[in-house]
Design an enzyme around this catalytic site. Sequence first.
Site, mmCIF file in Angstrom:
data_model
loop_
_atom_site.group_PDB
_atom_site.id
_atom_site.type_symbol
_atom_site.label_atom_id
_atom_site.label_comp_id
_atom_site.label_asym_id
_atom_site.label_seq_id
_atom_site.Cartn_x
_atom_site.Cartn_y
_atom_site.Cartn_z
ATOM 1 N N THR A 43 0.829 -1.204 0.000
ATOM 2 C CA THR A 43 0.000 0.000 0.000
ATOM 3 C C THR A 43 0.862 1.253 0.000
ATOM 4 O O THR A 43 0.626 2.200 -0.754
ATOM 5 C CB THR A 43 -0.913 0.008 1.237
ATOM 6 N N THR A 44 1.896 1.268 0.847
ATOM 7 C CA THR A 44 2.768 2.435 0.964
ATOM 8 C C THR A 44 3.540 2.677 -0.321
ATOM 9 O O THR A 44 3.959 3.799 -0.607
ATOM 10 C CB THR A 44 3.731 2.262 2.155
ATOM 11 N N TYR A 106 -13.126 -5.405 -1.531
ATOM 12 C CA TYR A 106 -14.363 -5.102 -2.243
ATOM 13 C C TYR A 106 -15.290 -6.312 -2.345
ATOM 14 O O TYR A 106 -16.461 -6.231 -2.020
ATOM 15 C CB TYR A 106 -14.092 -4.526 -3.647
ATOM 16 N N TYR A 132 -2.042 -10.680 4.196
ATOM 17 C CA TYR A 132 -2.160 -9.310 4.694
ATOM 18 C C TYR A 132 -3.612 -9.068 5.126
ATOM 19 O O TYR A 132 -4.517 -9.084 4.286
ATOM 20 C CB TYR A 132 -1.740 -8.346 3.588
ATOM 21 N N ARG A 137 -8.950 -1.277 5.014
ATOM 22 C CA ARG A 137 -8.895 -1.070 3.566
ATOM 23 C C ARG A 137 -9.709 -2.099 2.784
ATOM 24 O O ARG A 137 -10.054 -1.851 1.630
ATOM 25 C CB ARG A 137 -7.433 -1.088 3.080
ATOM 26 N N LYS A 161 0.580 -10.480 7.956
ATOM 27 C CA LYS A 161 0.744 -9.074 8.330
ATOM 28 C C LYS A 161 -0.575 -8.653 8.960
ATOM 29 O O LYS A 161 -1.595 -8.542 8.278
ATOM 30 C CB LYS A 161 1.072 -8.213 7.106
ATOM 31 N N ILE A 203 5.880 -5.062 9.382
ATOM 32 C CA ILE A 203 6.015 -4.462 8.056
ATOM 33 C C ILE A 203 5.552 -3.028 8.245
ATOM 34 O O ILE A 203 4.382 -2.759 8.461
ATOM 35 C CB ILE A 203 5.189 -5.206 6.999
#
Length: 292
Positions: A43-44, A106, A132, A137, A161, A203
């Site tokens: 994401t980052t 989603y 993850y 999100r 994660k 992370i």
Amino acid sequence: MFSGAFTALSTPFRDGAVDEQNYRDFIEWQIEQGIDGLVPCGTTGEAATLSHAEQGQVIRMCVEQAKGRVPVIAGAGSNSTKEAIELTKMAKDAGADAALLITPYYNKPTPEGLIAHFKAIGDEVSMPFVIYNVPGRTSLNLLPKTLKRIKDAVPDVVGIKEATGNLRQCAEVIEECGRDFDMLSGDDFTVLPLLSVGGSGVISVISNIMPADMAGMCKAYVAGDGKKALDLSLKMAPVNRAMFFETNPMPVKTSLYKMGVFKNLEFRLPMVPVTSETDAKLDQVLREANLI
């Protein structure tokens, strides 16, 4: 298998493209600072706006620059199982040590759908997987009992994660999956307490700008130096908060630019520069932390 501080690497752009030299220099600086591992295309790293070709390029650059000195866990997940398989194959071909696979966003699959999703990836690609879990999100929380079922069905799943920030849930992950299961924090605010309930590391977002401190905190905890670990945790706390003044990765990328680590400050829509108010607050926090 994976322990310590892994940086969820931000991706520098120049004139709309990935800035390869700046990225390689950034990775080199991270390793010099003592980071334990690298995570490109999370994401980052703005993976959501990278093309598949760019994602493969970024992972390959990271692996090449790391030169085996630290492990590379490559972001390769998707809400489409077919696409996740393709990205995971690409990560393996690029030489990554593991793939970071987000739960499908989603779609909001059932537990049976989650198991089928990760099993389908495991049937096509053999390499270590780190799942993850980031409900903020994805609108989906992977619960420990379902994670255990996934782990049993997919032998390549070696860790998670965990970005819920829920220490009770994190403790249950180790209870369900065992002490040899790698639980990496995805929430910089709770790394230290997560280590105490069986976590193996993090992370991290903040390790983009404070790699030595985050890696040092993890090492101090493992060495039994609780005071040093707490001192470093408290040192990072105000900067942690600053990294979420606005949506990640906007503040951390801006900070990297202010520190001179990134030579340009570019985002891809829908990410945009931080507001002038946030920019001023970042300046204050970074100065107080002696980062600029």
